[in-house]
Write a protein that holds these residues in place. Sequence first.
Motif, short mmCIF file in Angstrom:
data_model
loop_
_atom_site.label_atom_id
_atom_site.label_comp_id
_atom_site.label_asym_id
_atom_site.label_seq_id
_atom_site.Cartn_x
_atom_site.Cartn_y
_atom_site.Cartn_z
N ARG A 163 0.65 -1.25 0.05
CA ARG A 163 0.04 -0.50 -0.22
C ARG A 163 0.79 1.32 -0.18
O ARG A 163 0.27 2.32 -0.51
N ASN A 164 2.09 0.70 0.65
CA ASN A 164 2.81 2.04 0.24
C ASN A 164 3.50 2.88 -0.77
O ASN A 164 4.73 3.57 -1.74
N GLU A 199 5.78 0.24 -1.92
CA GLU A 199 7.00 -0.39 -1.93
C GLU A 199 6.93 -2.13 -3.04
O GLU A 199 6.02 -2.62 -2.65
#
Length: 437
Positions: free
Chosen positions: A73-74, A76
Amino acid sequence: MSKSLQAIRGMNDILPEQTPAWRYLESTFARLMDGYGYKEIRLPILEFTELFARGIGEGTDVVDKEMYTFADRNGESLTLRPEGTAGCVRAVLEHGLTGGGQVQKLWYTGPMFRYEKPQKGRYRQFHQIGVEVFNLPGPDIDAELIVLTWRLWQKLGIADAVTLQLNSLGSSEARATYRDALVAYLQERFEQLDEDSQRRLTTNPLRILDSKNAQTQAVLAEAPTLADYLDDESRAHFEGLKARLDAVGIAYTLNPKLVRGLDYYGRTVFEWVTDKLGAQGTVCAGGRYDGLISQFGGKPTPGVGFAMGVERLVLLLETLDRIPAELGRPMDVYLCMFGEEADVAGLALAEKLRDALPALRLAVNAGAGSFKSQFKKADKSGALFALILGENELSQQRIGLKSLRSDDEQELVAWDELTTRLQERLSQQIPADRERE
């Protein structure tokens, strides 16, 4: 009708009747590692994708085609670990475990993930047992790793079903020189190579050596050999390893085409293989990777290790009928109780038995039920004896003891004599009954 829920293809449930063999293998290995002074490390199954791209190597089949990679969700990029060495190296670097020349002898076990065609002994979620050693540069530790795997095969009873293959990949400089010679040779014969080998010629040419394509192997028959390009230090290292294996009496075959599938290997590489499982013949493989820690930004640190596939080893144990019969040993005793008061007293009595007889296999009936239904459960459990506790027995502080595997009469035993009497009956019954399993 909605589609029924099922496991993802290539990711299998390990059912209760299968887990005893797994526990047997894992516990045998853990005891062996304790005996050799190795310590367990537990690693996450998710890592940053860059770890595997840098460690395993761009251009390898694992990185290019087989990894389960996704953005969190970031944003990454994360990857389910396809192997254990890169994560273990990350852990020792992150926690300073190899600083100051500290020697680390580590082992781990757990699931790995690769997107490939599922087949017998080869799955998308598979399990490995791995060992990694850091800061020992000599052939002595290479030999120890091979010796302890050999010792494991003996303990498991499969030593006659596996053979050891050895090779040395030499230094990075020697491999680079050999790679150039191999590429030059194969480029002249490019059209004779299979499609995978043609692709690997520009990405990972050493992997062509272990191609399973017969036509490609015919082309390789006259190819330069890595042994001719070994540097003197690597040659001495390899001779030292062979001398130690000879001293112990471990037979091996030199396989000049053994290169392993990951970029980080150098010098010693080895595989234990079997011809009992068809195409999936490798059950344990590893080697030396002295440059991997510096590749991750650490100081140059010698490293060597191996990994073995749990599914394949369990399959080999099953194929050879080497799983001990006692692993399937059923319950010793099944406690039948009738009535609420008997349920309460029976639970307390059962726990006292467990305290007095720690090795006792005791199943306590749950869910009430009639006399007939409880005895049916007792028989199905495979127990040797049933304990019967009802209102009459409760009022007398006695319990019924009935053999489920003979026609012996039921006896009534006082609660304070139950431990002793049960021990006596079990000692009489277990050798005769359980040895026949």
